[in-house]
Design a protein around this motif. Structure first.
Motif, short mmCIF file in Angstrom:
data_model
loop_
_atom_site.label_atom_id
_atom_site.label_comp_id
_atom_site.label_asym_id
_atom_site.label_seq_id
_atom_site.Cartn_x
_atom_site.Cartn_y
_atom_site.Cartn_z
N ASP A 263 -2.76 6.59 2.08
CA ASP A 263 -2.32 5.65 2.50
C ASP A 263 -2.84 5.09 3.85
N ARG B 94 0.50 -1.26 0.33
CA ARG B 94 -0.42 -0.19 0.06
C ARG B 94 0.95 1.53 0.01
N THR B 95 1.77 1.42 0.91
CA THR B 95 2.53 2.03 1.23
C THR B 95 3.57 2.75 -0.59
MG LIG Z 1 2.25 0.79 4.16
#
Ligand SMILES: [Mg+2]
Ligand SMILES: Nc1ncnc2c1ncn2[C@@H]1O[C@H](COP(=O)(O)OP(=O)(O)OP(=O)(O)O)[C@@H](O)[C@H]1O
Length: 315
Positions: free
Chosen positions: A142, A20-21
């Motif tokens: 995020d 995700r990041t």
């Molecule tokens: Mg992350």
């Protein structure tokens, strides 16, 4: 035709550890490259953006990390402090109220207050203006992993259901309108083409629509193995070679190639499952075998993502 990068708010969601990041940073860089002013907001994250984006450390104050790109790591303490200062308008009064030991313990104990302060801050940044126009064209969150992301996004609804009409519900309504408006906001689901992440993604897609009312953007499938051992000359060569080989380095190479072949074959099965279960456009990102995952690798992913998103107009 509008694409994901033309929106006002993107919520990046998915199972823990799927990237995700990384994807949020790649999206943010892509949008900034296309001329948007972008804020990348994280919630209680381990500091990694300085390495990924090759910029300064990202803490609880908004900081510029690249051209047209700002970032912040929202912590409940800092968000509550800002919020307290906003309503109390004086740091002296703030300290007297919010930093009083009893008051602090009391505030912390309010259910959902951490999520409330963090989502509130994200929403606030989407409303900020500068010189008569939005300060940020696009805010990218995020967010936390799966279940927590849903709870966080349900905050406005919870307020609307529980609190009598007033200034708090006005902001909550505006936040809920933003979250459920597919022309401004989408959730970008990130997944790996593997068993657990795929199942969790399918479940999350249902909860996001039903429990939050958020529209989904293209699905971003991360860390795909190269297809070269599944089809083409390398695949044919691998099929002709024996299972094992006496030469040690050659045998190691053979075994690794077979692992890559199996992984990609598995990836293909789960890509197919995703296609049949989720009616969403897909962007594919390769597993990048970089010894040191830094800004150069991130930019590589970001360019690939941008090129694909431009081919995936939003419905
Ligand atoms: Mg992350
Ligand atoms: N396409 C890729 N190729 C190679 N490695 C990757 C790729 N995407 C992510 N990674 C690596 O996978 C790990 C997890 O990525 P990331 O931190 O972005 O995931 P996350 O979903 O944000 O995790 P968390 O749930 O801990 O917040 C990191 O070490 C990252 O460098």
């Amino acid at each position: 035709m509008a694409t994901l990068l033309d929106l006002r708010l993107i919520i990046v969601a998915g199972k823990g550890g799927v990237g995700r990041t990384t994807v949020a940073a790649a999206l943010a860089s892509a949008a900034a490259r296309r001329g948007k002013r972008v804020l990348l907001a994280q919630t209680k994250s381990k500091e990694r953006l300085s390495k990924l984006l090759g910029g300064p450390r990202v803490e609880s104050e908004v900081v510029q990390v690249r051209e047209r790109l700002w970032a912040v790591n929202i912590t409940p303490e800092a968000a509550l402090r800002e919020y307290g200062l906003m309503i109390l308008k004086s740091s002296l009064v703030y300290r007297a109220v919010f930093e009083n030991r009893l008051a602090k313990a009391f505030i912390r104990a309010i259910p959902g207050v951490e999520d409330y302060s963090m989502l509130g801050k994200v929403w606030f940044h989407t409303t900020e203006e500068e010189g008569g126009r939005p300060r940020y064209d696009l805010v990218i969150l995020d967010g936390p992993a799966t279940g927590h992301a849903i709870t966080l996004l349900q905050v406005p609804q919870a307020i609307l259901e529980a609190v009598p009409e007033g200034p708090l519900t006005r902001d909550a309504r505006s936040a809920q309108d933003l979250l459920s408006d597919g022309k401004r906001t989408r959730m970008a689901l990130v997944t790996l083409a593997e068993d657990l992440p795929v199942n969790e993604t399918i479940e999350l897609s249902v909860r996001a629509r039903e429990q939050v009312g958020i529209h989904l953007g293209p699905l971003i499938v991360n860390q795909l193995y190269p297809p070269r051992f599944v089809s083409g000359p390398s695949a044919r060569a691998l099929d002709l070679l024996p299972e094992r080989c006496d030469d040690e380095p050659l045998d190691a190479l053979l075994q690794r190639s077979r692992i890559a072949q199996r992984r990609r074959a598995m990836n293909d099965r789960y890509l197919e499952k995703l296609r049949t279960s989720l009616p969403l456009g897909q962007a594919h990102l390769p597993y990048l075998f970089a010894p040191d995952f830094g800004a150069e690798t991130l930019d590589d992913l970001s360019l690939r993502l941008e090129a694909q998103l431009l081919q995936l107009p939003l419905d």
